[in-house]
Design an enzyme around this catalytic site. Structure first.
Site, PDB file in Angstrom:
ATOM      1  N   LYS A 150      28.041  45.654  26.417  1.00 14.73           N
ATOM      2  CA  LYS A 150      27.594  46.332  27.722  1.00 14.73           C
ATOM      3  C   LYS A 150      26.315  45.547  28.180  1.00 14.73           C
ATOM      4  CE  LYS A 150      29.099  50.767  26.706  1.00 14.73           C
ATOM      5  NZ  LYS A 150      29.378  50.769  25.405  1.00 14.73           N
TER       6      LYS A 150
HETATM    7  O1  OMP Z   1      32.423  50.255  26.850  1.00 17.04           O
HETATM    8  C1  OMP Z   1      32.749  51.116  25.969  1.00 17.04           C
HETATM    9  O2  OMP Z   1      33.451  50.864  25.286  1.00 17.04           O
HETATM   10  C2  OMP Z   1      32.606  52.478  26.182  1.00 17.04           C
HETATM   11  C3  OMP Z   1      32.315  53.037  27.629  1.00 17.04           C
HETATM   12  C4  OMP Z   1      32.343  54.201  28.142  1.00 17.04           C
HETATM   13  O3  OMP Z   1      32.319  54.522  29.322  1.00 17.04           O
HETATM   14  N1  OMP Z   1      32.241  55.186  26.992  1.00 17.04           N
HETATM   15  C5  OMP Z   1      32.408  54.888  25.775  1.00 17.04           C
HETATM   16  O4  OMP Z   1      32.433  55.985  24.998  1.00 17.04           O
HETATM   17  N2  OMP Z   1      32.085  53.534  25.339  1.00 17.04           N
HETATM   18  C6  OMP Z   1      32.489  53.226  23.924  1.00 17.04           C
HETATM   19  O5  OMP Z   1      33.506  53.551  23.300  1.00 17.04           O
HETATM   20  C7  OMP Z   1      33.186  54.024  21.992  1.00 17.04           C
HETATM   21  C8  OMP Z   1      33.624  55.579  21.834  1.00 17.04           C
HETATM   22  O6  OMP Z   1      33.620  56.003  20.429  1.00 17.04           O
HETATM   23  P1  OMP Z   1      34.113  57.377  20.159  1.00 17.04           P
HETATM   24  O7  OMP Z   1      34.102  58.245  21.185  1.00 17.04           O
HETATM   25  O8  OMP Z   1      33.834  57.579  18.762  1.00 17.04           O
HETATM   26  O9  OMP Z   1      35.715  57.177  20.143  1.00 17.04           O
HETATM   27  C9  OMP Z   1      31.950  53.888  21.834  1.00 17.04           C
HETATM   28  O10 OMP Z   1      31.450  52.679  21.164  1.00 17.04           O
HETATM   29  C10 OMP Z   1      30.961  53.747  23.216  1.00 17.04           C
HETATM   30  O11 OMP Z   1      29.896  53.006  23.478  1.00 17.04           O
END
Ligand code: OMP
Length: 281
Positions: A94
Site C-alpha cells: 500500500k
Molecule cells: O490491500 C489489501 O490487501 C486490503 C485492502 C482493503 O481494502 N482491505 C483489506 O483488508 N486489505 C488487506 O487484506 C487483508 C485482510 O485480512 P483478513 O481480514 O484476515 O482476511 C489484510 O492484509 C488487509 O491489510
C-alpha cells in the site's frame, strides 16, 4: 504480462488469493514464536502447503517489517519460495508517495533485480494518481501488476474515497485512470490488463451508488474482506455482479479465515473457500 498470467492461474486454481498475515495470535496457534524466525517459518510453510492449490498469495509487508531486517529477510525468502512454487505474488505494501520517491519504492518492489520484487503490489493513490506514474512505468517494463486502492474494505475509507467533485467520486476517478493506464499498456480489448483495483468485498452497493462499475477498469480486481471481515460469495455478487465474477476478473483474498485452519488444515481450508466462492447459486 501480469494480467494474462493471473487469468491463467485463476482459471486453473479458482478465484482465491490467500493473504500471508502472520498475526501474533496465529503464530501462537501454529506453535510458533512472535519473532522473525516464527514469521519466516509461518510464511514458508504457508507457501509450501498452498503450492498447486491457489492462484496467488498476498504477503502483508507490515507483519514482516515489524521484526526489522530479519523480518524483511523473511519476506524476501517468502517471495522467492512463492516464485519457486509457481504461486503468483501480490505484495501488500500500500505504498504511494511523491513521484520521485515513488520511483524508489517501485524499484524496491517491481524491479526483478530487487530481492523484494513481487509479481504485483498494492499502491495508494491518495497523494494523487499521477504520483504513481513511476510504478506504472516500471511495472509495464517488467511485466508486473499493480492494484490501486479504490474502495477499501474498511468503513473509514468512505470519507476519502466517496468524496465527489463535479459529479465524479474519488474512487470513480481512480477506476477511469486505471482503465486509461491499461489502454496505454496496449492490452487487447478482451484480455485482462496488468493494472487493477482494490475493491473490498464488504462495500455492498457503494460503487453502484457512486455511479460506476469497477469491472470497467480493464484489469483484475483484488477483493479483500472475504472470511474474517464477513464477506462470502453473496457479498461478492452484491459488489461485482455475476458477470464480473464469471469473467474471472475478481481475485478474492482472505487471510485469517484460511490461516486459522493451521498448517495441516491450510490447503483443505483454501480448497473449501475456493469452492464456496465459485459454487452455483
Ligand atoms: O490491500 C489489501 O490487501 C486490503 C485492502 C482493503 O481494502 N482491505 C483489506 O483488508 N486489505 C488487506 O487484506 C487483508 C485482510 O485480512 P483478513 O481480514 O484476515 O482476511 C489484510 O492484509 C488487509 O491489510
Amino acid at each position: 504480462m501480469f494480467g494474462t498470467r493471473l487469468a491463467v492461474a485463476m482459471d486453473e486454481h479458482g478465484p482465491l488469493c490467500v493473504g500471508i498475515d502472520p498475526h501474533e495470535h496465529l503464530l501462537a496457534s501454529w506453535g510458533l514464536p512472535a519473532t522473525a524466525a516464527g514469521v519466516r517459518e509461518f510464511a514458508l510453510r504457508t507457501v509450501s502447503e498452498l503450492k498447486g492449490s491457489v492462484a496467488a498469495v498476498k504477503p502483508q509487508s507490515a507483519f514482516f517489517e515489524q521484526y526489522g531486517s530479519a523480518g524483511v529477510a523473511a519476506l524476501e525468502e517468502t517471495l522467492a519460495a512463492a516464485r519457486d512454487a509457481g504461486l503468483l505474488t501480490v505484495l501488500d505494501i500500500k505504498r504511494g508517495d511523491i513521484g520521485s520517491t515513488m520511483g524508489a519504492y517501485a524499484k524496491a518492489y517491481l524491479d526483478p533485480a530487487s530481492a523484494l520484487a513481487a509479481d504485483s503490489i498494492t499502491v495508494s493513490p491518495y497523494l494523487g494518481f499521477g504520483a504513481l506514474e513511476p510504478a506504472f512505468e516500471l511495472a509495464a517494463a517488467h511485466g508486473k501488476g499493480i492494484f490501486v486502492l479504490a474502495l477499501t474494505s474498511n468503513p473509514e475509507g468512505a470519507e476519502v474515497q466517496h468524496a465527489a467533485r463535479d459529479g465524479d467520486s474519488v474512487a470513480g476517478s481512480i477506476v477511469s485512470r486505471v482503465r486509461q493506464r491499461n489502454a496505454q499498456a496496449l492490452v487487447s480489448a478482451d484480455g485482462l490488463g496488468p493494472f487493477g483495483l482494490v475493491v473490498g468485498a464488504t462495500i455492498g452497493t457503494a460503487a453502484q451508488d457512486l455511479g460506476f462499475d469497477p469491472s470497467d477498469c480493464g484489469g483484475p480486481i483484488l477483493a479483500p474482506g472475504v472470511g474474517a471481515q464477513g464477506a462470502g460469495r453473496a457479498e461478492l455478487r452484491a459488489v461485482f455482479g455475476d458477470r464480473a465474477l464469471a469473467s474471472g476478473q475478481v481475485l478474492a483474498t482472505a487471510s485469517r479465515a484460511v490461516l486459522g485452519a493451521g498448517p495441516e488444515g491450510l490447503a483443505d481450508s483454501a480448497a473449501a473457500l475456493n469452492r464456496a466462492l465459485t459454487a452455483a447459486d
